[in-house]
Design an enzyme around this catalytic site. Structure first.
Site, PDB file in Angstrom:
ATOM      1  N   SER A  44       0.853  -1.209   0.039  1.00 13.75           N
ATOM      2  CA  SER A  44      -0.042  -0.032  -0.197  1.00 13.75           C
ATOM      3  C   SER A  44       0.829   1.135   0.011  1.00 13.75           C
ATOM      4  CB  SER A  44      -0.939  -0.128   1.172  1.00 13.75           C
ATOM      5  OG  SER A  44      -0.240  -0.167   2.480  1.00 13.75           O
ATOM      6  N   ASP A 243      -4.012   0.615  11.657  1.00 14.80           N
ATOM      7  CA  ASP A 243      -3.469   1.374  10.160  1.00 14.80           C
ATOM      8  C   ASP A 243      -4.684   1.189   9.369  1.00 14.80           C
ATOM      9  OD1 ASP A 243      -2.576   2.595   8.062  1.00 14.80           O
ATOM     10  OD2 ASP A 243      -0.743   1.012   7.786  1.00 14.80           O
TER      11      ASP A 243
HETATM   12  C1  LIG Z   1       3.603  -1.052   6.593  1.00  9.74           C
HETATM   13  C2  LIG Z   1       2.754  -0.884   5.905  1.00  9.74           C
HETATM   14  O1  LIG Z   1       2.481  -1.494   4.691  1.00  9.74           O
HETATM   15  P1  LIG Z   1       3.292  -1.338   3.074  1.00  9.74           P
HETATM   16  O2  LIG Z   1       4.657  -1.779   3.386  1.00  9.74           O
HETATM   17  O3  LIG Z   1       2.591  -2.238   2.401  1.00  9.74           O
HETATM   18  O4  LIG Z   1       3.073   0.215   2.836  1.00  9.74           O
HETATM   19  C3  LIG Z   1       1.924   0.476   6.075  1.00  9.74           C
HETATM   20  O5  LIG Z   1       1.043   0.746   5.455  1.00  9.74           O
HETATM   21  O6  LIG Z   1       2.192   0.974   7.077  1.00  9.74           O
HETATM   22 MG   LIG Z   2       0.502   2.474   6.930  1.00 11.97          MG
END
Ligand SMILES: C=C(OP(=O)(O)O)C(=O)O
Ligand SMILES: [Mg+2]
Length: 420
Positions: A44, A243
């Site tokens: 994300s 989150d």
């Molecule tokens: C750790 C997370 O996910 P990603 O590494 O997929 O951004 C986050 O969104 O905080």
């Molecule tokens: Mg995040």
């Protein structure tokens, strides 16, 4: 040339915890010291993150890193050989000048960060210091409270739940060791709760369980049950952090819950967070709104910020300019720090310093696609961040960070653990 000058730099492709290619850099100094660092990768990701350079060829579904690796082996190596590995600002500045773009899209933030971190690790080794001590000096003594993502949703688990991460935060622990005991016991009792209800104990990208539930509130109830089953008192011993990764919910000017496929307005979303915070012991909400929704962040901070941590991840992307925008518009009261969102150690440290100067909370963070690199553990202690999120206390690419912190705790006599 001196003993600390860089003799060679070598880049190679390795794989992350999702089986996707990523980058490792190895530095050799004139005195023979070697150190390596590797970079993680998000799912994300925010639009304002520094560029993770991918080959865009058919192999590895367009996710190969051979160009990033080649950039380490040729232009970066040529630019940095002979430089002293303990002059981090100069090294990082050379890397930024070599790239020359705003978002590091020419050389690739993945190539740049691997080298930037490997230089710091080589310098620490050359001085005979632990990395946290080299980076943080004598004042680096605070272990972080772990925010453990034990239930995975959103983009990390095929949208089984709207919210991406349901984390437990052992605020009642007196040490990092005790926090790990509490976290692992609750993780195990959550497994028992799921089994008893005939729900799946399969896991998501960050090692948390990823059952198909009826909604986010069922997930929160399960967390409360697991905390109590393990013998702890919600709120007093253990709080909850979320989150939302709500940037993933924002399409064509609207918020849409990805599982329910239900449209929700910005003010309804604000009401949703306020309601959840009334019902559950929620201590922190990350990305409750999308990456450009500074007004949404600012309104929620005004309403809940006195008692709840409102964290910008995709909003700030570890970028001092974005954080400055947040500070001036009173958006959020904490920043998530992911070094690969910005691409150098020097810039990561600047963002942390800026956050601290303005009373923002600081949380060091992993990515959903991780490697065995434990730099964020050292960094969290080096800057006395007080908080880290690095997934479930399961799966080695997450556990290695927790294990590194256990080791650091044992190395620091008189180490501190924050009280929340
Ligand atoms: C750790 C997370 O996910 P990603 O590494 O997929 O951004 C986050 O969104 O905080
Ligand atoms: Mg995040």
């Amino acid at each position: 040339m001196n003993a600390l000058s860089i003799r060679s730099i070598h880049g190679r492709q390795i794989f992350d915890s999702r089986g996707m290619p990523t980058v490792e850099a190895e530095i050799v100094l004139h005195n023979g010291v070697r150190a390596s660092a590797s970079v993680p990768s998000g799912a994300s990701t925010g639009r304002f993150e520094a560029c993770e350079l991918r080959d865009n060829l058919a192999e590895y579904h367009g996710k190969g890193v051979s160009s990033a690796v080649n950039h380490i082996n040729t232009p970066i190596q040529e630019a940095l050989v002979g430089e002293s590995c303990d002059d981090q600002w100069t090294l990082d500045n050379k890397l930024m000048v070599l790239d020359g773009t705003q978002n590091k899209s020419k050389i690739g933030a993945n190539a740049i960060l691997a080298v930037s971190l490997a230089c710091a690790k080589a310098a620490a080794k050359a001085y005979g210091l632990e990395l946290f001590r080299y980076l943080g000096g004598l004042q680096a003594n605070t272990l972080p409270i772990p925010m453990m993502n034990i239930l995975n949703g959103g983009a990390h688990a095929g949208n089984n739940l709207e919210i991406q991460e349901f984390m437990i935060v052992p605020v009642g622990a007196h040490s990092f060791t005790e926090a790990m005991k509490m976290g692992t016991e609750i993780y195990a009792s959550l497994r028992n709760c799921l089994k008893k209800k005939g729900l799946s104990t399969g896991i998501g990208d960050e090692g948390g369980y990823a059952p198909d539930l009826n909604g986010d509130e069922e997930a929160l109830s399960l967390l409360m049950e697991a905390i109590q089953l393990a013998g702890y008192q919600p709120n007093y011993d253990v709080k909850i952090a979320l989150d939302a990764a709500a940037n993933e919910w924002y399409k064509n000017g609207h918020y849409i819950f990805p599982k329910l496929q239900k449209k929700i307005t910005q003010s309804e979303l604000k009401g949703y967070w306020e309601e959840l915070c009334q019902k559950y012991p929620i201590y922190s909400i990350e990305d409750p709104f999308a990456e450009e929704d500074f007004p949404g962040f600012s309104e929620l901070t005004a309403s809940l910020g006195g008692s709840v941590q409102i964290v910008g991840d995709d909003l700030f992307v570890t970028n001092p300019d974005r954080l400055r925008q947040g500070i001036s518009s009173l958006s959020g009261n904490a920043v998530l720090i992911k070094p690969n969102q910005i691409g150098t150690l020097t810039e990561t440290l600047s963002t942390i310093r800026l956050a601290k100067e303005h009373g923002y909370g600081v949380i060091l963070s992993h990515r959903s696609g991780e490697t065995e690199d434990t730099t964020i553990a050292d960094l969290s202690v080096a800057v006395n961040a007080g908080q880290i999120k690095t997934g479930a206390p399961a799966r080695s690419e997450r556990v290695c960070k927790y294990n590194r912190l256990l080791k650091i705790e044992s190395l620091i006599s008189g180490s501190e653990y924050p009280k929340k």
